[in-house]
Design an enzyme around this catalytic site. Sequence first.
Site, short mmCIF file in Angstrom:
data_model
loop_
_atom_site.label_atom_id
_atom_site.label_comp_id
_atom_site.label_asym_id
_atom_site.label_seq_id
_atom_site.Cartn_x
_atom_site.Cartn_y
_atom_site.Cartn_z
N ASP A 12 0.83 -1.23 0.00
CA ASP A 12 0.00 0.00 0.00
C ASP A 12 0.85 1.26 0.00
O ASP A 12 0.44 2.31 0.51
CB ASP A 12 -0.92 0.11 1.23
CG ASP A 12 -1.43 -1.22 1.74
OD1 ASP A 12 -1.74 -2.06 0.89
OD2 ASP A 12 -1.52 -1.39 2.97
N GLY A 14 1.84 3.09 -2.43
CA GLY A 14 1.58 4.06 -3.50
C GLY A 14 2.38 3.72 -4.75
O GLY A 14 2.72 4.60 -5.55
N GLY A 16 1.30 2.18 -7.36
CA GLY A 16 0.49 2.46 -8.55
C GLY A 16 0.67 3.89 -9.00
O GLY A 16 0.94 4.17 -10.17
N ALA A 38 -4.17 -7.45 -5.26
CA ALA A 38 -3.92 -6.14 -4.63
C ALA A 38 -4.56 -5.10 -5.53
O ALA A 38 -4.98 -5.41 -6.64
CB ALA A 38 -2.42 -5.90 -4.52
N GLY A 39 -4.64 -3.89 -5.04
CA GLY A 39 -5.18 -2.83 -5.87
C GLY A 39 -4.20 -1.69 -5.93
O GLY A 39 -3.64 -1.29 -4.91
N HIS A 40 -3.93 -1.22 -7.14
CA HIS A 40 -3.06 -0.06 -7.28
C HIS A 40 -3.94 1.13 -7.62
O HIS A 40 -4.58 1.17 -8.68
CB HIS A 40 -2.03 -0.29 -8.38
CG HIS A 40 -1.00 -1.31 -8.01
ND1 HIS A 40 0.02 -1.70 -8.84
CD2 HIS A 40 -0.82 -2.00 -6.87
CE1 HIS A 40 0.77 -2.59 -8.22
NE2 HIS A 40 0.27 -2.79 -7.03
N ARG A 304 -10.98 -3.68 3.57
CA ARG A 304 -10.75 -3.88 5.02
C ARG A 304 -9.94 -2.72 5.58
O ARG A 304 -9.04 -2.21 4.90
CB ARG A 304 -9.93 -5.16 5.26
CG ARG A 304 -10.70 -6.42 5.00
CD ARG A 304 -9.86 -7.62 5.33
NE ARG A 304 -8.77 -7.78 4.40
CZ ARG A 304 -8.05 -8.90 4.26
NH1 ARG A 304 -8.29 -9.94 5.02
NH2 ARG A 304 -7.07 -8.99 3.38
P1 GDP Z 1 -0.22 0.50 -4.04
O1 GDP Z 1 -0.84 -0.85 -4.10
O2 GDP Z 1 1.17 0.50 -3.49
O3 GDP Z 1 -0.31 1.22 -5.35
O4 GDP Z 1 -1.05 1.36 -3.00
P2 GDP Z 1 -2.66 1.46 -2.84
O5 GDP Z 1 -3.26 1.96 -4.07
O6 GDP Z 1 -3.15 0.17 -2.29
O7 GDP Z 1 -2.76 2.51 -1.67
C1 GDP Z 1 -2.17 3.76 -1.75
C2 GDP Z 1 -3.20 4.81 -1.39
O8 GDP Z 1 -2.55 6.05 -1.15
C3 GDP Z 1 -4.18 5.10 -2.50
O9 GDP Z 1 -5.39 5.49 -1.91
C4 GDP Z 1 -3.53 6.28 -3.23
O10 GDP Z 1 -4.47 7.07 -3.94
C5 GDP Z 1 -2.97 7.04 -2.09
N1 GDP Z 1 -1.75 7.83 -2.32
C6 GDP Z 1 -0.66 7.56 -3.08
N2 GDP Z 1 0.29 8.52 -2.88
C7 GDP Z 1 -0.23 9.40 -1.99
C8 GDP Z 1 0.28 10.57 -1.36
O11 GDP Z 1 1.41 11.01 -1.56
N3 GDP Z 1 -0.56 11.21 -0.48
C9 GDP Z 1 -1.81 10.75 -0.20
N4 GDP Z 1 -2.55 11.43 0.67
N5 GDP Z 1 -2.30 9.63 -0.75
C10 GDP Z 1 -1.52 8.97 -1.63
#
Ligand code: GDP
Length: 428
Positions: A12, A14, A16, A38-40, A304
């Site tokens: 999680d 970030g 993606g 997983a979700g990006h 979750r």
């Molecule tokens: P991933 O699987 O590593 O891509 O991460 P996820 O998508 O599961 O979770 C990352 C969450 O953080 C998502 O809701 C993104 O929109 C958000 N996100 C990514 N970078 C930032 C950031 O710099 N600041 C904030 N506030 N949210 C971010």
Amino acid sequence: MVTAITGGSFGDEGKGKMTDLLAAQADIVVRFQGGANAGHTIINDYGKFVLHMLPSGVFHGHTENIIASGAAFDAEEFFGELEMLKKRGVSKPAVRVSSRAQLLLPVHKEQDILEERRLGKSGFGSTLSGIAPFYSDKYAKRNFQISELYSGGLSDKIKRFCEDKNIFFKAFYGVENVLSASALTEYLTEIRDRLKPYLVDCTYYVNSAVKAGKNILLEGQLGALRDVDNGIYPFVTSSSPLAGFGSVSAGIPPYEIGRTVAVIKAYSTCVGAGAFVGELFGSEADELRRRGGDSGEYGAKTGRPRRIAWFDCVAAKYGCMLQGAAEAALTMLDVLSFLDRIPVCVGYRINGAITDKFPETYMLDKAEPVYEYLDGWKSDISGIRDYDRLPEAAKKYVRFIEDRIGVPITMISNGPRREQIILADMRK
Ligand code: GDP
């Protein structure tokens, strides 16, 4: 030039967002492991998307996206996501699938659900996407590689596969006749016909692209601490999210990976079971969970609530080492802007001794976090694009983490949208 973009902690982070951002300069994005588990999350000019199966370069018209041989290819998710992108106006993403990738079948998902139910309290917190059953079948060599669907002689293998599954489901879950050869044949035939236009010999294709000097991104799907060998086994995923596996999955030599970026977030979260040192509970966790990410810290796949902790230098340093990261991208710095002071976990106290080494899993239950406290900056930093304009306390936080993990932070993400980025290596 091949760049691996990977998770430096528990997931999680970030990845993606960072892959979508870096894909602007990429000719090819290769998704190298995992399935749709997983979700990006990506927020760009097209809107907000959560991709599960497709590589995160699909929003760039000039970028090819390949699902590599080591991924768990979930055809339903794949076609579903392509359809969703079309509906939402993303213009014709160029997507290819390695003919050597293997199929994650509906029966793998059923097995995952029944197994997690059977395990009850001792379950792994699986996302129920079929990943562990898929990789078990792959390494037991009974699974289907996509290329096999075109071989014309699959009936014996299909029969054996169904027999195995039926015996297993009856013995373990009391479920009779979970799979018939005719149903599986029908399913595989349909997938074979629909997939044909997307197939590529990933190994030759990516090797030629490397030789031609193309810009290639290898995209990891989970955090380093979930690596099946070096992570918090058994609370890991069933494949390897490490850059090293990116070379295996894409079929290119490891020395071709010229740059590895580990994505780490400014505090820690994790989904699923297992020890999580320094886990926060109560109002402190609730507040961070509410403010985190783009709309709170809830699993992008499962919804979750994510488990929350302060930044963990021990885990991140270990994660960056596993990735072989020469640089790190620090995300979600904006989320911490409300705090007066920010605890950072700089060591683990285990049996009275303090260490900055990440121990084997069984020791984690005994580990207590050792914190240092840094000043907060108490101002909105989400609109800043220039490192020099960050408040001094925020710069200090970045430098502190950098020193502790031993890897330079070259990018700082201060919001979920693509343009919310500070190139920290520009700093004087
Ligand atoms: P991933 O699987 O590593 O891509 O991460 P996820 O998508 O599961 O979770 C990352 C969450 O953080 C998502 O809701 C993104 O929109 C958000 N996100 C990514 N970078 C930032 C950031 O710099 N600041 C904030 N506030 N949210 C971010």
